[in-house]
Design an enzyme around this catalytic site. Structure first.
Site, PDB file in Angstrom:
ATOM      1  N   SER A 179       0.792  -1.229   0.000  1.00 37.46           N
ATOM      2  CA  SER A 179       0.000   0.000   0.000  1.00 37.46           C
ATOM      3  C   SER A 179       0.825   1.280   0.000  1.00 37.46           C
ATOM      4  CB  SER A 179      -0.958   0.007   1.191  1.00 37.46           C
ATOM      5  OG  SER A 179      -0.245  -0.169   2.397  1.00 37.46           O
ATOM      6  N   HIS A 207      -5.356  -3.338  -2.794  1.00 41.13           N
ATOM      7  CA  HIS A 207      -5.000  -2.378  -3.851  1.00 41.13           C
ATOM      8  C   HIS A 207      -4.939  -3.012  -5.237  1.00 41.13           C
ATOM      9  CE1 HIS A 207      -4.260   0.903  -1.054  1.00 41.13           C
ATOM     10  NE2 HIS A 207      -3.814  -0.037  -0.245  1.00 41.13           N
ATOM     11  N   LYS A 238     -11.705   0.823  -2.084  1.00 43.11           N
ATOM     12  CA  LYS A 238     -10.693   1.486  -2.905  1.00 43.11           C
ATOM     13  C   LYS A 238     -11.169   1.521  -4.360  1.00 43.11           C
ATOM     14  CE  LYS A 238      -7.426   0.046   0.582  1.00 43.11           C
ATOM     15  NZ  LYS A 238      -7.587   1.160   1.504  1.00 43.11           N
TER      16      LYS A 238
END
Ligand code: PMP
Length: 390
Positions: A179, A207, A238
């Site tokens: 990250s 991610h 995200k």
């Protein structure tokens, strides 16, 4: 509470350049945001595909609010398990081509819950040194032996596994995309070592979900490892632009987690509207691959542009592009000067990253235009010249 230690500790954070503060966004989360009352170009969001303010997500949430109300009233194991939770889990399982998925209240709670549900004192967990804080907290909570290996160091991991046969179970756990560094974990080698030494593999795709893989299923898909990773988790906060998280695996695995994960059992089910919006996001991720193509194109352009100026972007291969500054105070000053020019890039400092590796964390979005990228690079060049004499 007025004890002197509180003021002293705040002053210490301040002196080290480590004091954090909240900034306020008004209006929707997009590539441009209103930050503390001022419009700025946003380069620090994980809203990679620009879905956080997509009208289709909003409409799904509104429909759900009208039909199901807002709160879910209780834990999902009491009376808070709503139809939209099941629908999201089914959609995710179908999308991920996995037997079953479980929806958690957040990625943090998923990691803490999954690890402590499955592993205990008699087990050992091998964890990359740069894994997310929620993984670290999950391991500590599980009381398993906690073995950190240096970042992506497969020799060290192999050595550790070789001398871990006395434990009842072995787990290797890693972020798939790190990250704060934006690099990949060597998942093929991790899977190979796990097979060799009889270890389980858990991957955090926070991610990578919606970003990597032909279909956006994550790095596990991208590297052709589907079916070889025991536990996959990811967040819907995200690229999916929503909230909450998933854990995917076999029917039995999910059954056990559902019965044991305290962060699932002892918390209220997320509002239906959140699940409904997340389900719509999964549908869009599946149907609109051009979003991730554009995202990766933008990320390449950002990285190449920053490198050409002379910045150290570390080992980034993803939309997360760190710019290594090293000194925490300088990183904060850099970020402030960018903000003066209307460019929002956060400085990331210890303990989020190791001491001496403070950085700017630039993130690309699919919705940035080439003019946006040029503005970023122009400001980065100017501030870099001034502060770092590039
Ligand atoms: N894992 C990783 C790798 C993350 O970066 C994050 C978010 N910062 C999380 C888990 C936690 O996810 P959430 O924000 O949904 O709690």
């Amino acid at each position: 509470m007025e004890a002197p230690f509180i003021r002293e500790e705040i002053q210490e954070l301040e002196a080290k350049g480590l004091r954090r503060s909240l900034r306020e966004v008004s209006g929707p989360q997009g590539k441009e945001i209103i930050l503390d009352g001022r419009k700025v170009l946003n380069f620090c969001s994980n809203n990679y595909l620009g879905l956080a303010d997509d009208p289709r997500l909003i409409q799904s949430a509104v429909n759900s609010l009208k039909q199901e109300g807002f709160g879910s009233g209780a834990s999902r194991l009491v009376c808070g398990n709503m139809e939209s939770h099941r629908k999201l889990e089914e959609a995710l399982a179908k999308f991920k081509k996995i037997e079953r998925c479980l929806f958690f209240a957040s990625g943090y709670m998923a990691n803490v819950g999954i690890i402590s549900a499955l592993f205990d004192r008699e087990d050992v967990v091998f964890s990359d040194k740069l894994n997310h804080a929620s993984i670290i907290d999950g391991i500590i909570l599980s009381r398993a032996q906690f073995k950190r290996y240096p970042h992506n160091d497969m020799m060290a991991l192999g050595e550790g596994l070789k001398s871990a046969s006395q434990y009842r179970k072995r787990l290797i756990i890693t972020d798939s995309v790190f990250s704060m560094d934006g690099d990949f974990a060597p998942l093929q080698e991790i899977v190979r070592l796990a097979k060799k030494y009889g270890a389980f593999v858990m991957v955090d795709e926070a991610h990578a979900f919606g970003v990597f893989g032909k279909n956006g299923r994550g790095l596990v898909e991208h590297l052709g490892l589907e079916g070889q990773v025991d536990i996959q988790m990811g967040t819907l906060s995200k690229a999916a632009g929503a909230f909450g998280a998933y854990c995917c695996g076999s029917n039995e695995l999910i059954e056990l987690i559902l019965n044991r994960a305290r962060s699932f059992i002892y918390t209220t089910g997320l509002p239906s509207s959140v699940a409904a919006a997340a389900e719509k996001a999964v549908e869009i991720i599946a149907a609109e691959p051009e979003r991730r193509r554009q995202l990766l194109k933008n990320a390449d352009a950002v990285r190449a542009g920053l490198k050409a100026i002379g910045f150290d972007t570390m080992a980034s291969q993803t939309p997360i592009v760190p710019v290594l500054i090293k000194d925490a105070v300088l990183a904060v000053e850099f970020s402030k000067k960018l903000l003066d020019q209307g460019i929002f890039v956060q400085a990331i400092r210890p303990p989020t990253v190791p001491v001496g590796s403070a950085r700017l964390r630039v993130t690309a979005m699919a919705t940035h235009t080439s003019e946006d990228l040029e503005r970023l690079l122009k400001s980065m060049r100017e501030v870099g010249r001034e502060l770092l004499r590039l």
